[in-house]
Write a protein that holds these residues in place. Structure first.
Motif: not given
Length: 277
Positions: A165-167, A171-177, A188-196
């Motif tokens: 879902s995060l992909k 902002y994830i798509e922008a980082s990939i681009s 930096k982007h995916v794991l922090p959003n999984c921590i909660p």
């Protein structure tokens, strides 16, 4: 950042489940830390003349079948059950979370990794843990690893779903681009959003882990005598349940209180960290 943390703490303090669960666990951790100061007697010292006695002076919880102080064994048992349960949780998180991240982020690895997780999840968690212990051998250390591996597939599936879902987030798509490396994006982007989600699920999973480690010790394939692990204490008292129910009763109460604390904390954190709330 500081203001966000303060707001989160205020939400936690306003949530009764978080407060009650935290107080329970704080007390249990203090019992484990200060067990030598709290224990009125040597937990391994036997005295046949006072075996199977109920609560009395100097022995708040009575004695077991060998005349050992049950209260002393209970508080020292907190130093075994809780730390080993945390180590088992660490095994599940350290292995399961990276598998979930890789599976969700790399489409070509998703199918083989998830099919393997499906095979593991086809077995009940306790049965899988018993099978792993049968392979590794008996002992509290092997039980810790086995229970952790039994919990690992659930983490992998949970994190994989979050990553998928995060992909899709802009902002994830922008980082990939922008040409960001996969490792940087994941860390930096995916794991922090999984921590909660990891924190909430871990609090709830700790209840199952404590029960599993205690159950395996009860069955005789975990902690071995004279180690005062709570499940082993219940097993030792099962033959005297009619005449001396306190031997098994007090360990059951301690397990129940600890499991309740983790469940309350997990439920409360789920409410606090849910953005829809």
């Amino acid at each position: 950042m500081v203001s966000s943390a303060v707001m989160m703490l205020k939400k936690c303090f306003r949530n009764k489940s978080v407060v009650v669960g935290s107080v329970i666990l704080f007390i249990m951790i203090l019992i484990a830390i200060f067990a030598p100061a709290l224990a009125p007697n040597d937990p391994y010292l036997t005295d046949g003349t006072i075996a199977l006695k109920g609560p009395m002076e100097g022995y708040p919880f009575g004695t077991d079948e060998l005349g050992r102080c049950l209260f002393s064994r209970m508080v020292y048992g907190a130093r075994i059950t809780i730390p080993y349960s945390l180590m088992s949780l660490a095994v599940a998180v350290v292995i399961g979370v990276p598998i979930g991240l890789i599976s969700g982020f790399y489409k070509h690895l998703d199918n083989p990794l998830m099919r393997f997780m499906d095979i593991l999840m086809a077995f009940p968690g306790m049965l899988l843990a018993i099978a792993i212990v049968a392979t590794l051998g008996q002992g509290l250390g092997n039980v810790t690893i086995a229970v952790g591996l039994g919990s690992m597939p659930a983490y992998a599936r949970l994190i994989r779903g979050l990553v998928l879902s995060l992909k899709e987030m802009p902002y994830i798509e922008a980082s990939i681009s922008a040409g960001g490396s996969d490792l940087r994006i994941l860390v930096k982007h995916v794991l922090p959003n999984c921590i909660p989600t990891i924190v909430v699920y871990s609090m709830l999973e700790m209840a199952w882990i404590i029960m599993s480690i205690s159950t395996l010790s009860f069955l005789g394939i975990g902690a071995t005598p004279p180690i005062p692990e709570w499940g082993a204490l219940i097993s030792a008292g099962k033959d005297y349940i009619g005449s001396s129910p306190h031997i098994s009763g007090f360990p059951v109460i301690f397990i129940f209180i600890t499991v309740t604390g983790f469940n309350l904390l997990g439920d409360g954190l789920r409410d606090v960290l849910d953005p829809r709330m």
